[in-house]
Design a protein around this motif. Structure first.
Motif, PDB file in Angstrom:
ATOM      1  N   TYR A 129       0.833  -1.201   0.000  1.00 31.07           N
ATOM      2  CA  TYR A 129       0.000   0.000   0.000  1.00 31.07           C
ATOM      3  C   TYR A 129       0.874   1.260   0.000  1.00 31.07           C
ATOM      4  CZ  TYR A 129      -3.514  -3.468   0.960  1.00 31.07           C
ATOM      5  OH  TYR A 129      -4.328  -4.574   0.858  1.00 31.07           O
ATOM      6  N   ALA A 130       2.044   1.177   0.650  1.00 33.28           N
ATOM      7  CA  ALA A 130       2.981   2.304   0.593  1.00 33.28           C
ATOM      8  C   ALA A 130       3.470   2.514  -0.841  1.00 33.28           C
ATOM      9  CB  ALA A 130       4.167   2.045   1.521  1.00 33.28           C
ATOM     10  N   VAL A 133       0.749   4.240  -2.771  1.00 35.87           N
ATOM     11  CA  VAL A 133       0.691   5.675  -2.477  1.00 35.87           C
ATOM     12  C   VAL A 133       1.803   6.419  -3.211  1.00 35.87           C
ATOM     13  CG1 VAL A 133       0.960   7.411  -0.669  1.00 35.87           C
ATOM     14  CG2 VAL A 133      -0.425   5.377  -0.248  1.00 35.87           C
ATOM     15  N   VAL A 134       3.038   5.921  -3.059  1.00 38.98           N
ATOM     16  CA  VAL A 134       4.180   6.594  -3.680  1.00 38.98           C
ATOM     17  C   VAL A 134       4.045   6.590  -5.200  1.00 38.98           C
ATOM     18  CG1 VAL A 134       6.665   6.503  -4.022  1.00 38.98           C
ATOM     19  CG2 VAL A 134       5.717   6.088  -1.761  1.00 38.98           C
ATOM     20  N   VAL A 137       1.212   9.132  -6.273  1.00 40.07           N
ATOM     21  CA  VAL A 137       1.655  10.508  -5.999  1.00 40.07           C
ATOM     22  C   VAL A 137       2.886  10.854  -6.831  1.00 40.07           C
ATOM     23  CG1 VAL A 137       2.502  12.075  -4.207  1.00 40.07           C
ATOM     24  CG2 VAL A 137       0.712  10.448  -3.677  1.00 40.07           C
ATOM     25  N   ASN A 182      -3.762  12.692  -9.071  1.00 39.03           N
ATOM     26  CA  ASN A 182      -2.921  12.989  -7.911  1.00 39.03           C
ATOM     27  C   ASN A 182      -3.768  13.802  -6.946  1.00 39.03           C
ATOM     28  OD1 ASN A 182      -0.671  13.702  -6.174  1.00 39.03           O
ATOM     29  ND2 ASN A 182       0.652  13.371  -7.936  1.00 39.03           N
ATOM     30  N   SER A 223      -7.340   9.274  -6.565  1.00 46.84           N
ATOM     31  CA  SER A 223      -6.009   8.953  -6.052  1.00 46.84           C
ATOM     32  C   SER A 223      -6.079   7.963  -4.907  1.00 46.84           C
ATOM     33  CB  SER A 223      -5.293  10.229  -5.596  1.00 46.84           C
ATOM     34  OG  SER A 223      -5.076  11.110  -6.671  1.00 46.84           O
ATOM     35  N   PHE A 224      -6.942   8.240  -3.934  1.00 44.23           N
ATOM     36  CA  PHE A 224      -7.008   7.369  -2.765  1.00 44.23           C
ATOM     37  C   PHE A 224      -7.538   5.983  -3.130  1.00 44.23           C
ATOM     38  CE2 PHE A 224      -6.773  11.409  -0.389  1.00 44.23           C
ATOM     39  CZ  PHE A 224      -5.754  11.064   0.491  1.00 44.23           C
ATOM     40  N   MET A 227      -4.710   4.189  -5.084  1.00 37.73           N
ATOM     41  CA  MET A 227      -3.613   3.812  -4.181  1.00 37.73           C
ATOM     42  C   MET A 227      -3.923   2.497  -3.458  1.00 37.73           C
ATOM     43  SD  MET A 227      -2.825   7.459  -2.351  1.00 37.73           S
ATOM     44  CE  MET A 227      -2.215   8.870  -3.253  1.00 37.73           C
ATOM     45  N   LEU A 228      -5.128   2.433  -2.882  1.00 39.48           N
ATOM     46  CA  LEU A 228      -5.523   1.235  -2.148  1.00 39.48           C
ATOM     47  C   LEU A 228      -5.646   0.042  -3.091  1.00 39.48           C
ATOM     48  CD1 LEU A 228      -8.244   2.750   0.235  1.00 39.48           C
ATOM     49  CD2 LEU A 228      -5.922   2.053   0.835  1.00 39.48           C
ATOM     50  N   GLY A 231      -2.172  -1.277  -4.013  1.00 41.14           N
ATOM     51  CA  GLY A 231      -1.608  -2.055  -2.920  1.00 41.14           C
ATOM     52  C   GLY A 231      -2.242  -3.420  -2.810  1.00 41.14           C
TER      53      GLY A 231
END
Length: 524
Positions: A129-130, A133-134, A137, A182, A223-224, A227-228, A231
């Motif tokens: 998940y990190a 996110v990276v 973004v 983003n 974005s959110f 991201m999830l 991950g």
């Protein structure tokens, strides 16, 4: 539910992806593949030129004729520009400077030490998940994200005892498939808004003005979610499949020797390493502060003519320099303090090692540069985009099905035209006026374009960064081919596309604002 029932979908997916990989790997070696594509484009462009095919670019008074390579004009163009085509290959300007700096940061041991400090004791479950996110973004770094994020994600995974190839591929997928969104405002927002505004400036009753924040609310939600989702796919789909396939977890160099950077990581730093890391981080923070002061000065040369930074400015054009400096200076400080870099002559040696690792890409870039230059010079790319857009317009679709068809067309064109700004320039001129007549805000059409502009770019061989990624992957799997990459990217493309369309649908049917002052429908 029985274990057999639970395993059945996994086996079906594995068989499908294995089939895709086998078919894809039957493609020629990337150099030969692009040589064949170059030849096909050369012949096709010549035939179209002989048939006097032309394309009417929106906003242009005259039609643009397709130019053929096997014509007097084409042959003289090739012989005069073969060097320029190579050196002007866009990724070289991004990849090479960053590789030099990242090479210093990596070979000095700074990146490994930083990862050991930050991630060595981190919960293993959180890493995918990190990376998601990276990766998402990371679009704030523009194309540099494709070069920086994948190898760092591989190091992070290896440091935590997870499969490094999952980090490598997952980082690329998150950065590429989510490239157009983003939760921060980026230069891409300003670029898209500028293109849209250029179209709407000549239109009466085009609704609210389009600005860099016109898609902000939509981008934040997207974005959110992405991201999830990234991950989850890395954790539950990509990494387990790599394990089932027995993909090596140890990278090797061109001579078959193990690469030690991440393979011997220990969360505990020695006193000298901890001291060097503190000073290198301090150097990075100091450099960032210096840059911040320099750009915030009222008369800063990195501002644009209006005194700002958007939509264009020297600052936004300096992203490669900024990334280069933020890796190079701390890397040099760390290397000096731990004794890796003892004299000035050690610096070019370390930089040379990083370039040597990418020698295969530098060779491949030659034919890639020739192909892309010919594709653009001939006008075939513009012809494909305009013909596809005109065809959709002729169908006469209305309502939400028209939006979905528009997204599908953008996704297909994205396989051929990787530059989002180039494709939006062509499509906006046709579709923004069309959808304004149907009652839609230009900002909404721009948001819909974002959905089609990103997901499919991680499965097309025409994406030059796919070749960069393949070079990195072959350090673990020397026999990996484009089919291998395409098969491993597909589990990201389809869910990303469906999720993003789903988010857009929620905004559409609930008539939610996409950004400050920008909605879905034009006011009657």
């Amino acid at each position: 539910m029985s274990t057999l029932t639970k395993q059945r979908p996994t086996k079906v997916m594995d068989r499908f992806l294995t089939g895709v990989e086998k078919v894809g790997n039957k493609l020629p070696d990337p150099f030969m593949l692009f040589l064949i594509l170059f030849t096909i484009t050369a012949v096709l462009s010549t035939v179209m030129a002989w048939m006097q095919v032309s394309v009417q670019l929106p906003g242009s008074a005259d039609a643009t004729a397709i130019r053929g390579l096997f014509t007097p004009e084409g042959l003289s163009w090739l012989t005069a520009n073969i060097g320029t085509n190579y050196l002007g290959f866009p990724p070289l300007a991004t990849v090479l400077p960053i590789l030099l700096a990242v090479g210093v940061a990596e070979k000095s041991g700074m990146l490994a030490a930083m990862i050991r400090k930050a991630f060595g004791s981190a919960p293993r479950w959180a890493l995918p998940y990190a990376v998601g996110v990276v990766g998402v973004v990371g679009s704030i770094m523009a194309d540099a994200a494709f070069v920086i994020i994948p190898p760092l994600a591989a190091l992070v995974f290896k440091a935590a005892g997870r499969h490094p190839v999952a980090g490598l591929l997952g980082g690329f997928a998150a950065a590429g498939a989510g490239y157009s969104t983003n939760f921060l405002v980026t230069s891409l927002d300003a670029l898209f808004a500028g293109i849209t505004t250029a179209v709407t400036d000549t239109m009466p009753n085009a609704g609210a003005a389009v600005t860099p924040v016109s898609n902000l609310f939509f981008n934040i939600v997207s974005s959110f979610v992405l991201m999830l989702l990234a991950g989850f796919i890395i954790d539950k789909v990509l990494e387990p499949r790599l394990t089932r396939q027995g993909v090596p977890t140890v990278a090797t160099d061109s001579e078959g020797s193990e690469v030690e950077a991440a393979e011997t990581l220990n969360p505990e730093l020695t006193p000298s390493e901890a001291r060097a890391l503190k000073f290198s981080v301090a150097a990075g923070v100091g450099l960032a502060a210096l840059m911040l002061v320099a750009v915030l000065l009222p008369d800063s040369p990195w501002r644009n003519e209006d005194g700002g930074f958007l939509p264009k400015s020297p600052l936004l054009s300096s992203i490669v320099f900024i990334v280069f400096s933020m890796f190079m200076i701390p890397g040099l400080v760390y290397g000096k303090l731990v004794g890796i870099i003892q004299r000035g002559s050690d610096v070019p040696k370390v930089m040379g090692e990083s370039i040597r690792d990418m020698a295969g890409f530098l060779v491949l870039a030659f034919i890639l540069g020739q192909f892309i230059a010919l594709f653009n010079w001939s006008g075939i790319g513009q012809w494909i985009a305009v013909t596809g857009a005109t065809g959709l317009e002729a169908i006469g679709l209305t309502g939400y099905p028209a939006i979905l068809a528009f997204i599908v067309l953008a996704s297909l064109l994205n396989l051929f035209i990787i530059s989002g700004s180039a494709m939006w320039t062509l499509m906006a001129s046709v579709f923004v006026p069309l959808f304004v007549l149907l009652g839609y805000e230009p900002a909404f059409i721009q948001g819909a374009f974002r959905v089609g502009d990103s997901a499919t770019q991680v499965i097309t061989p025409l994406n030059p960064y796919m070749i960069v990624l393949l070079t990195m992957l072959r350090r673990y799997e020397p026999q990996a081919g484009l089919g291998t990459l395409i098969a491993r990217m597909l589990p990201f493309v389809v869910p990303f596309w469906l999720a993003w369309v789903g988010i857009l649908s929620v905004f559409f049917f609930l008539d939610l604002p996409l950004g400050p002052g920008n909605g879905i429908f034009l006011e009657p």
